[in-house]
Design a protein around this motif. Structure first.
Motif, short mmCIF file in Angstrom:
data_model
loop_
_atom_site.label_atom_id
_atom_site.label_comp_id
_atom_site.label_asym_id
_atom_site.label_seq_id
_atom_site.Cartn_x
_atom_site.Cartn_y
_atom_site.Cartn_z
N ALA A 4 0.83 -1.20 0.00
CA ALA A 4 0.00 0.00 0.00
C ALA A 4 0.86 1.25 0.00
O ALA A 4 2.04 1.23 0.37
N ILE A 5 0.24 2.37 -0.41
CA ILE A 5 0.91 3.67 -0.44
C ILE A 5 0.94 4.27 0.97
O ILE A 5 -0.07 4.23 1.68
N THR A 6 2.08 4.83 1.36
CA THR A 6 2.19 5.52 2.65
C THR A 6 2.37 7.02 2.51
O THR A 6 2.15 7.76 3.46
N GLU A 7 2.78 7.49 1.34
CA GLU A 7 2.97 8.93 1.13
C GLU A 7 2.93 9.25 -0.35
O GLU A 7 3.43 8.48 -1.18
N ILE A 8 2.30 10.38 -0.69
CA ILE A 8 2.29 10.88 -2.06
C ILE A 8 2.87 12.28 -2.06
O ILE A 8 2.50 13.12 -1.24
N GLY A 9 3.80 12.52 -2.96
CA GLY A 9 4.34 13.86 -3.16
C GLY A 9 4.34 14.17 -4.64
O GLY A 9 4.66 13.31 -5.47
N ALA A 10 3.93 15.39 -5.01
CA ALA A 10 3.86 15.74 -6.43
C ALA A 10 4.14 17.23 -6.60
O ALA A 10 3.84 18.04 -5.72
N VAL A 11 4.73 17.55 -7.75
CA VAL A 11 5.04 18.93 -8.09
C VAL A 11 4.49 19.20 -9.49
O VAL A 11 4.78 18.46 -10.42
N LYS A 12 3.70 20.27 -9.61
CA LYS A 12 3.17 20.67 -10.91
C LYS A 12 4.05 21.78 -11.47
O LYS A 12 4.32 22.78 -10.79
N VAL A 13 4.54 21.58 -12.70
CA VAL A 13 5.52 22.51 -13.25
C VAL A 13 5.22 22.74 -14.72
O VAL A 13 4.77 21.84 -15.44
N LEU B 188 0.65 12.24 3.81
CA LEU B 188 0.83 10.88 4.28
C LEU B 188 -0.47 10.12 4.04
O LEU B 188 -1.55 10.71 3.97
N VAL B 189 -0.38 8.81 3.93
CA VAL B 189 -1.54 7.98 3.64
C VAL B 189 -1.55 6.80 4.60
O VAL B 189 -0.52 6.13 4.79
N ASP B 190 -2.69 6.56 5.21
CA ASP B 190 -2.84 5.39 6.10
C ASP B 190 -2.90 4.14 5.24
O ASP B 190 -3.85 3.95 4.48
N PRO B 191 -1.91 3.22 5.35
CA PRO B 191 -1.92 2.03 4.51
C PRO B 191 -2.86 0.94 4.99
O PRO B 191 -2.99 -0.10 4.34
N GLY B 192 -3.46 1.15 6.16
CA GLY B 192 -4.35 0.13 6.69
C GLY B 192 -3.67 -0.97 7.45
O GLY B 192 -4.27 -2.00 7.77
N GLY B 193 -2.41 -0.80 7.78
CA GLY B 193 -1.65 -1.80 8.51
C GLY B 193 -0.29 -1.24 8.89
O GLY B 193 0.05 -0.09 8.56
N PRO B 194 0.53 -2.04 9.58
CA PRO B 194 1.84 -1.55 10.02
C PRO B 194 2.81 -1.39 8.86
O PRO B 194 2.70 -2.07 7.84
N THR C 217 -6.99 7.95 4.36
CA THR C 217 -6.83 6.73 3.58
C THR C 217 -6.64 7.09 2.12
O THR C 217 -6.88 8.23 1.69
N ILE C 218 -6.24 6.10 1.32
CA ILE C 218 -6.04 6.35 -0.10
C ILE C 218 -7.36 6.70 -0.78
O ILE C 218 -7.38 7.48 -1.73
N ALA C 219 -8.47 6.17 -0.27
CA ALA C 219 -9.78 6.51 -0.84
C ALA C 219 -10.09 8.00 -0.65
O ALA C 219 -10.78 8.61 -1.48
N GLN C 220 -9.58 8.59 0.43
CA GLN C 220 -9.79 10.02 0.67
C GLN C 220 -8.80 10.88 -0.11
O GLN C 220 -9.11 12.01 -0.51
N VAL C 221 -7.59 10.35 -0.33
CA VAL C 221 -6.51 11.13 -0.94
C VAL C 221 -6.59 11.11 -2.46
O VAL C 221 -6.35 12.13 -3.12
N VAL D 232 3.16 4.65 -11.10
CA VAL D 232 1.89 4.62 -11.81
C VAL D 232 1.16 3.30 -11.53
O VAL D 232 -0.07 3.27 -11.41
N GLY D 233 1.92 2.22 -11.41
CA GLY D 233 1.29 0.94 -11.09
C GLY D 233 0.56 0.97 -9.76
O GLY D 233 -0.55 0.45 -9.62
N PHE D 234 1.19 1.59 -8.74
CA PHE D 234 0.53 1.70 -7.43
C PHE D 234 -0.71 2.59 -7.53
O PHE D 234 -1.75 2.29 -6.92
N LEU D 235 -0.61 3.70 -8.26
CA LEU D 235 -1.77 4.60 -8.37
C LEU D 235 -2.91 3.94 -9.13
O LEU D 235 -4.10 4.08 -8.74
N ARG D 236 -2.61 3.22 -10.18
CA ARG D 236 -3.67 2.51 -10.93
C ARG D 236 -4.33 1.46 -10.07
O ARG D 236 -5.55 1.29 -10.08
N ALA D 237 -3.51 0.71 -9.31
CA ALA D 237 -4.07 -0.32 -8.43
C ALA D 237 -4.95 0.30 -7.36
O ALA D 237 -6.02 -0.23 -7.02
N ALA D 238 -4.52 1.45 -6.82
CA ALA D 238 -5.32 2.14 -5.81
C ALA D 238 -6.64 2.61 -6.41
O ALA D 238 -7.70 2.52 -5.77
#
Length: 605
Positions: free
Chosen positions: A54-63, A75-81, A102-106, A128-134
Motif C-alpha cells: 500500500a501507499i504511505t505517502e504521495i508527493g507531487a510537483v506541478k511545473v 501521508l496515507v494510512d496504509p491500513g496496517g503496520p 486513507t487512499i480513498a480520501q486522498v 503509476v502501477g501503485f496509483l492505478r491499483a489504488a
C-alpha cells in the motif's frame, strides 16, 4: 499547495532572456515542451508489489515552463503496520500514519491536482502501477495520463562514463538538483523535476523539443546501428560466448547467451538495447566472433575467463579478479585483522569481497565483536621499551598486549575466538550484532541500525563465501551429472573449484565412457592455497550454484567435500531475517538456527 516558485536552470538547460526558464532549442511547432504542464509524482509504499502493498505517502510537483505551479503532499494510512526495513529506508513509521487519510480520501484530490497534465515519475511503472491499483480498489476510473519515465530518458542521454547508474540520487547529484533525494515523496519529486529539466535539455539537440517527440524519445534505433545487424547473421543458434571486435582486432565486449547466440547478438541492433555504452560499442565493432559451448554453465564460465583475459573496455565486471580483497587474521605473536589481496597458508581468511569497502565492513564487524587489537604494526612477544597503550585499551576494547596487558597465551585465546568465527561458527558475531540492532531499533536510531546491519551482512557473506570456496579448494576432483530437459545428461568435471571439463550426452548414449574420457582429458589444475580456489571467484560461485541445483548427482569425488553444520552459510538466512525485522523481540541466531538453514547445511555435510 505552495505558491509558484522559479527553478534554477539545471545542466543542459538555459533560460531565455526576459522570460521563464525553458529548455534549449524549443521552437514553435506542435506543443512545445515549455507549454506542457507536467505533474512529477513520487510515492512511498510498504513494499514493492502494487497488488499486495500500500501507499504511505504521495508527493507531487506541478511545473510548466520551468516554473513550479503547485505542490501536493500527504501521508496515507496504509491500513496496517509499516515493515521495519521500510521504516529504516524512508523514516515513515507506523505511528506517523495514525490518523492520516486513507487512499480513498486522498486519491480524488491527487487526480484533480494532476488533471490535464503529463504524469512524470522516476521509474514510472512503479509509481503509476501503485496509483492505478489504488484507483481500482477505490472503484475509480484511471484517467488516460500520458506518462514520462525519467529513468528511460536518462538511459538515452546519460552514459556510464558520467554516472555509474540511473538512480534518482545519482542523477540529482550529476545535474546539481536543488533538492537531495531522501526517500520522502515530496523531496524526491522536487529532485525529479530538476532531473527532468536537465534531461529535456540534453534531448533538445536530438530533436526532442515537443510533447509529441517524447513518445518515441527512448525507442529510436539509429540507422547506422540498425545497418550493423548483419554482424549476427552467421552466428549459431546455440548457447555460447560472443566477442565484439574493433577495427584493430581488439576485443571491445564479451557477452554470453545461454540459449541462442544469434538472437542475443541481434538484440544489440534493436530498440531492446537501451544502454548508451553498448550503442557506442556497436558503432565501433567490425566483427562478432562466436564461441559455441556445450552447456549454459560452460558458456558463463568462458565469459568470465575471456573477460579476465582481454579486459574489454566495455565490460564492467569480472575484469580483475586478482583485485578482489580478502580479510586475513595475520600469523604473528599478536595477530590482527588485515585487508589483503592474496591468500597465505596457515592463516584464517574470509572473502573474497567485491570491494575494499565491503572487506572493511567485515573487519569492523569482527572488531565490534572481539577485543582484538586494531593497530597495524607488528608487536614483539615482549613489550618494547617506551610502548604506550591506545585509547581502545582505555575503554576496554583491547587487552593492550603492546604494553604487557596480555601475554601471548592470553591474547591467543582472543585470536582463537576470532579465527573460529571466521572459519567455523559465526554466531558470536551474529549474536553481538543482532543485540545491537535490536537496541538501536528500540531507540529509533534506524540509521545506526542500518550501519550495524551492513557490517553483519558483509561479514556473514564473506565468511560464507570463504567456507563454500574452501570445500571446493580442497577437493582434487569432482564429477557430477544432471538430467537435461531432453532426457540426456549434462556432465561436469571440477578440479579445485575450477571447471575442468564438461559434456552433454543424449539419452541413448551411455554416460560412463564420457565420464572416463572427461577425467582422462580434463584440464590439469594445480592445487591452490585454500580457501582460494584455482578459478576466478565468480567461476567457483557459478560451479557451486550448478552443483547445488535439485537433481544434480555426485558421480565421483576425490578429496574432501563437506561443510560444517554450524557455518556462516547455515546462519546467513537467519541473519537476513534479523536485519529485515529490526524490532523483533528476539533474534534466531543464538542456538536456534532456522530449520530450513540447518537442514540445508546437513544435506551438504
Amino acid at each position: 499547495m505552495s505558491s509558484p516558485r522559479r527553478l534554477r536552470p539545471p545542466d543542459g538547460a538555459l533560460p531565455v532572456a526576459g522570460s521563464t526558464p525553458v529548455q534549449v532549442a524549443l521552437d514553435e511547432l506542435g506543443t512545445p515542451l515549455r507549454d506542457v504542464t507536467f505533474v512529477v509524482v513520487d510515492l512511498e509504499t510498504t513494499g514493492g508489489s502494487a497488488t499486495a502493498d500500500a501507499i504511505t505517502e504521495i508527493g507531487a510537483v506541478k511545473v510548466r515552463g520551468g516554473e513550479v505551479l503547485g505542490e501536493f503532499q500527504t501521508l496515507v494510512d496504509p491500513g496496517g503496520p509499516v515493515p521495519p526495513f521500510i521504516q529504516v529506508l524512508t523514516g515513515i513509521t507506523t505511528s506517523m500514519l495514525v490518523g492520516a487519510p486513507t487512499i480513498a480520501q486522498v486519491l480524488p484530490s491527487f487526480l484533480e491536482f494532476a488533471r490535464d497534465a503529463v504524469l512524470v515519475a522516476h521509474n514510472a511503472p512503479f509509481d503509476v502501477g501503485f496509483l492505478r491499483a489504488a484507483a481500482g480498489r477505490c472503484d475509480r476510473a484511471w484517467p488516460g495520463f500520458q506518462v514520462v519515465d525519467t529513468v528511460r530518458l536518462a538511459r538515452r542521454v546519460v552514459l556510464r562514463d558520467e554516472a555509474p547508474n540511473h538512480k534518482l540520487s545519482t542523477l540529482a547529484a550529476l545535474f546539481g538538483a536543488q533538492e537531495t533525494p531522501n526517500h520522502r515523496a515530496l523531496a524526491d519529486a522536487r529532485a525529479t523535476v530538476d532531473v527532468l529539466h536537465a534531461l529535456l535539455g540534453r534531448l533538445a539537440p536530438l530533436g526532442v523539443t515537443h510533447l509529441e517527440d517524447l513518445a518515441t524519445a527512448t525507442d529510436p534505433v539509429p540507422a547506422d546501428v540498425r545497418r550493423r545487424r548483419s554482424l549476427a547473421d552467421d552466428l549459431p543458434d546455440a548457447p555460447g560466448v560472443y566477442l565484439f571486435r574493433g577495427p584493430r582486432e581488439e576485443v571491445l565486449y564479451v557477452g554470453v547467451s545461454t540459449t541462442s547466440l544469434r538472437r542475443r547478438v541481434r538484440s544489440y541492433f534493436t530498440s531492446a538495447e537501451k544502454r548508451g555504452r553498448m550503442t557506442e560499442m556497436v558503432r565501433l565493432a567490425v566483427r562478432v566472433d562466436p564461441v559455441p559451448c556445450a552447456s549454459p554453465l560452460e558458456a558463463r564460465v568462458r565469459e568470465l575467463r575471456l573477460i579476465a583475459e582481454h579486459a574489454p573496455r566495455y565490460n564492467r565486471r569480472s575484469r580483475a579478479p586478482e583485485r578482489m580483497p580478502w580479510v586475513r587474521l595475520t600469523d604473528e605473536p599478536f595477530p590482527r585483522l588485515s585487508v589483503v589481496r592474496d591468500v597465505r597458508a596457515g592463516t584464517a581468511h574470509i572473502g573474497p569481497f567485491a570491494s575494499h569497502a565491503l572487506a572493511q565492513q567485515a573487519v569492523d564487524a569482527l572488531h565490534a565483536s572481539f577485543a582484538v587489537r586494531q593497530c597495524t604494526g607488528r608487536l614483539p612477544a615482549r613489550p618494547a621499551p617506551g610502548a604506550h597503550a591506545c585509547v581502545l585499551a582505555e575503554v576496554g576494547r583491547c587487552g593492550a598486549p603492546c604494553v604487557g596487558g596480555q601475554d601471548v597465551a592470553a591474547y591467543g585465546a582472543v585470536a582463537g575466538a576470532v579465527r573460529d568465527a571466521m572459519t567455523g561458527d559465526p554466531r558470536a558475531v551474529a549474536q553481538a550484532h543482532a543485540a545491537r540492532i535490536r537496541t538501536l531499533a528500540t531507540q529509533e536510531r534506524f540509521e545506526e541500525a542500518g550501519t550495524v546491519r551492513d557490517r553483519l551482512t558483509a561479514f556473514v557473506r564473506g565468511a560464507g563465501r570463504a567456507q563454500r570456496h574452501e570445500r571446493a579448494a580442497r577437493c582434487r576432483e569432482l564429477v557430477a551429472a544432471r538430467r537435461t530437459d531432453e532426457g540426456g545428461w549434462e556432465i561436469v568435471l571440477v578440479r579445485y573449484g575450477r571447471l575442468a571439463g564438461t559434456a552433454v550426452v543424449d539419452r541413448r548414449t551411455d554416460p560412463r565412457p564420457v565420464v572416463a574420457s572427461l577425467r582422462a582429458g580434463g584440464e590439469h589444475v594445480a592445487a591452490p592455497v585454500a580457501p582460494a580456489t584455482a578459478a576466478h571467484p565468480e567461476e567457483t560461485d557459478l560451479v557451486l550454484a550448478w552443483l547445488e541445483q535439485p537433481g544434480v548427482r555426485l558421480v565421483e569425488v576425490d578429496g574432501e567435500w563437506s561443510s560444517p553444520v554450524r557455518s556462516a552459510q547455515a546462519v546467513r538466512d537467519a541473519a537476513a531475517a534479523v536485519t529485515l525485522d529490526l524490532v523483533a523481540p528476539r533474534a534466531p541466531l543464538v542456538d536456534d538456527v532456522p530449520a530450513s538453514a540447518s537442514a540445508a547445511a546437513q544435506r551438504t555435510a
